[in-house]
Structure formats: structure tokens, C-alpha cells
Scaffold this active site. Structure first.
Site, PDB file in Angstrom:
ATOM      1  N   ASP A 171     -36.702  37.669  50.366  1.00  0.00           N
ATOM      2  CA  ASP A 171     -36.708  38.459  49.295  1.00  0.00           C
ATOM      3  C   ASP A 171     -36.301  39.554  48.962  1.00  0.00           C
ATOM      4  O   ASP A 171     -35.714  39.869  48.092  1.00  0.00           O
ATOM      5  CB  ASP A 171     -38.471  38.289  48.858  1.00  0.00           C
ATOM      6  N   ARG A 180     -29.481  40.546  43.909  1.00  0.00           N
ATOM      7  CA  ARG A 180     -29.925  40.298  42.265  1.00  0.00           C
ATOM      8  C   ARG A 180     -29.546  41.775  41.707  1.00  0.00           C
ATOM      9  O   ARG A 180     -28.952  41.563  40.488  1.00  0.00           O
ATOM     10  CB  ARG A 180     -31.319  39.969  42.002  1.00  0.00           C
ATOM     11  N   HIS A 210     -51.898  37.143  40.266  1.00  0.00           N
ATOM     12  CA  HIS A 210     -50.448  37.916  40.375  1.00  0.00           C
ATOM     13  C   HIS A 210     -50.290  38.436  38.783  1.00  0.00           C
ATOM     14  O   HIS A 210     -50.691  37.501  37.857  1.00  0.00           O
ATOM     15  CB  HIS A 210     -49.233  37.289  40.518  1.00  0.00           C
ATOM     16  N   SER A 263     -39.111  34.716  43.639  1.00  0.00           N
ATOM     17  CA  SER A 263     -39.341  35.799  44.250  1.00  0.00           C
ATOM     18  C   SER A 263     -40.996  35.822  44.325  1.00  0.00           C
ATOM     19  O   SER A 263     -41.501  36.019  44.930  1.00  0.00           O
ATOM     20  CB  SER A 263     -39.152  36.940  43.425  1.00  0.00           C
ATOM     21  N   LYS A 269     -43.921  34.799  47.647  1.00  0.00           N
ATOM     22  CA  LYS A 269     -44.973  35.288  48.400  1.00  0.00           C
ATOM     23  C   LYS A 269     -46.234  34.977  48.435  1.00  0.00           C
ATOM     24  O   LYS A 269     -46.722  35.015  49.374  1.00  0.00           O
ATOM     25  CB  LYS A 269     -44.557  36.796  47.593  1.00  0.00           C
TER      26      LYS A 269
END
Length: 347
Positions: A125, A132, A46, A147, A151
Site C-alpha cells: 500500500d 498513485r 473505518h 487501499s 488493510k
């Protein structure tokens, strides 16, 4: 959770609370499962985003060529940062929408896929992100952590590597705040049972030379053909080497980097990218043409739209003489007006 006026969550939301939130978000929808023989081999990466960040397009097939299974769930562009899914959709026929069963099938036959988040994966999420936004807590460190990691946890990964950016074009401008985010992400990932590591990389300049969806696909293909820019390959081999080390496939980072480099330079990663394109809907003829050694991207036409984007002609720190060209813009018709060209040249 208490919120200050600046949007930061109050102190007191410690690792245990972040872990609980992350775990509950992960469990709000489908959690993927894999065959037993894949144990220890399911990995992902990521990135917190950047300009010209095309690492995933090279890294996923390189890891697959090294024997890993890479169910890479990616996102679209956000603000000034480019999205991996947008880049891949510049290839006609590439389908980023795959069910859990289809992902399993592609991983079994190819070893990697790059897809969008399914409706059943971490639905909490999406709800929390809207909240948010309404409560000005988008930049909250605990919520960012939950978040991202929820995932990845739902992918049931064996190992996860995080590319946390800092610099002028990154979410976090300075090294200290980026390091804090990296530590939070690594801690949460490890608590969920994923072997997790992070690399801090500078985002003061474009990665590689090209910016723009189709242009970045072209640069990724050139990299997979062994003709890529050094900074892109540096990130690919470092992140990939870390993952191979975490899976136990290699003894150290140096060996991992060599193995990833060999997969790219030797053409095995390119073959995996072609197979992934075909498995995700790209016509065989188009995929073969794009991956051929001497592909003329201009003549391919429809498969890669060469019309929009920017190409840097110099590197960071390179001396540029007055009047020398340093940027090439690719655009669609109609051509820019004389006034628009003058404004660009006057910057």
C-alpha cells in the site's frame, strides 16, 4: 490499468480486478491471526475522514465493553481531516506503535487498542500510494477501495463498518459519488470474507463542537462520561449497533444502538478507555485523572494540552444575532496580535 487524463481509471476495472488487487495487497505483508475463542468478535470501523471526527475514541472502548475485540489501526491527519493517532498522541505517554504481539496482548486484557499501521502490514500500500501520487490517480475509486480494504483484511476481521462521508468537507462532495464508494468498499470487503456494511453521513459541519487534537480528546472523554453532543453519540451508536448486529450479538440495529448507548452512559466504555490508555503507555495516575467524573482538564496540564484548537459555540441551523460569539479559539502564547484578531473577526 488504463488511466484517463483526469486521473480516473478506465472502465473495465471491474469487481473481479479490484478484488484481485485488494487480495494481493493484503497478502503483501503480515496477516494477523487471533485465538479461536475470538471467532466472530473481531471488528473494526473505518471513516473516510472529516472535521472533528472523534468517533473512534468513543466507539472502540464502547465495542470492547460489549464483548468485541477491536484492533483499530488508524491514520494521521490528511489535508483538512484530523487524524485519530494525532489526537491520541496529545496524551503524553500514549504509544501508537505496537507490535502484533503487543496488539494481541492488549486485546486479550482490554478488548481494544488504537494503533498505527505496522511496517509489516500491507507494505504494498505504501509503495502504491507513492505511485498513485506520481500518476495522479490518488482519487481513483478502485485504488481507494483496494487501499482501505486491504488493510482491514490484514486485520482478519469478522465484521467491518464503514463511515463514508459526503459534503463540503468530505472527499466526495455529493451523495451519489459517496454511495458509489460505499458500494465498492462493501463489495470488496465481503469478497475478502469480512461481513461489511457502510453508513453514509454528512460532513457539512463539525462533528460535535471541538476541533483540535487535545480538544477532541477532551470532548471524547466528556462523551464517555455521558455528557457528549448528540450528533457524536448518534454516529457512535449507529456504527456500533451495526457491528453488534453483524456479529450476531444483537437481533437488530435498534437493540445494538441501545447496547452501545448503555455501555457509554453506564461508564463501562470509559473504564475500557482508561485501561486502553494504561496498556498503551499512559501513566496510571494520568489515566485515572482524565477519566475521573469531575476531571479538571485545565489543571491536568501536560497530559492534555488545551492550548490549540477551535470550539464551536453554536450548532448548525441555530440563529445567531449580530455581535454574538459563535467560535472560541484556544491558542498558545504569544497571544494573537490586534491585526490577527481583526482579520479573524472580519471573516
Amino acid at each position: 490499468m488504463r488511466r484517463h487524463a483526469d486521473g480516473d481509471l478506465a472502465e473495465g476495472n471491474g469487481p473481479e480486478e479490484v478484488e484481485t488487487l485488494t487480495r494481493e495487497m493484503m497478502s503483501s505483508g503480515e496477516v494477523m491471526s487471533w485465538p479461536k475463542e475470538w471467532a466472530g468478535l473481531v471488528v473494526d470501523k473505518h471513516s473516510t475522514g472529516g472535521v472533528g471526527d472523534k468517533v473512534s475514541l468513543v466507539l472502540a472502548p464502547a465495542l470492547a465493553a460489549c464483548g468485541c475485540k477491536v484492533p483499530m489501526i488508524s491514520g494521521r491527519g490528511l489535508a483538512h481531516t484530523g487524524g485519530t493517532l494525532d489526537k491520541l498522541e496529545s496524551i503524553p505517554g500514549f504509544n501508537i506503535h505496537q507490535s502484533a504481539a503487543q496488539i494481541l496482548e492488549i486485546l486479550g486484557s482490554v478488548g481494544c487498542c488504537i494503533v498505527g499501521q505496522t511496517e509489516s502490514l500491507v507494505p504494498a500500500d505504501r509503495v502504491l500510494y507513492d505511485l498513485r501520487d506520481a500518476t495522479s490517480t490518488v482519487n481513483s475509486l478502485p485504488l481507494i477501495t483496494a487501499s482501505i480494504v486491504s488493510k482491514k483484511g490484514a486485520e482478519s476481521l469478522s465484521a467491518l463498518v464503514l463511515d463514508v462521508k459526503f459534503g463540503r468537507a468530505a472527499l466526495y462532495k455529493d451523495l451519489d459519488s459517496a454511495r458509489e464508494l460505499a458500494q465498492s468498499l462493501v463489495h470488496a470487503g465481503n469478497l475478502l470474507g469480512m461481513r461489511t456494511a457502510a453508513a453514509l453521513s454528512c460532513m457539512d459541519a463539525v462533528i460535535g463542537r471541538c476541533v483540535g487534537n487535545s480538544l477532541e480528546v477532551m470532548e471524547s472523554l466528556e462523551t464517555l462520561k455521558g455528557r457528549g453532543p448528540e450528533d457524536l453519540m448518534e454516529l457512535v451508536t449507529t456504527l456500533g449497533g451495526l457491528l453488534l448486529q453483524m456479529t450476531g450479538s444483537v437481533s437488530d440495529l435498534s437493540e445494538g444502538r441501545r447496547k452501545i448507548s448503555d455501555a457509554v452512559i453506564g461508564g463501562a466504555a470509559l473504564s475500557k478507555f482508561q485501561a486502553m490508555m494504561e496498556a498503551q503507555g499512559v501513566a496510571n495516575e494520568t489515566a485515572r485523572s482524565l477519566c475521573s467524573a469531575h476531571s479538571d482538564y485545565y489543571s491536568v496540564g501536560e497530559p492534555v494540552n488545551h492550548s490549540v484548537g477551535a470550539e464551536l459555540l453554536v450548532s448548525l441551523g441555530q440563529r445567531v444575532s449580530k455581535g454574538a460569539s459563535w467560535l472560541r479559539l484556544h491558542f498558545e502564547t504569544p497571544r494573537p496580535t490586534a491585526d490577527q484578531i481583526a482579520r479573524l473577526q472580519g471573516r
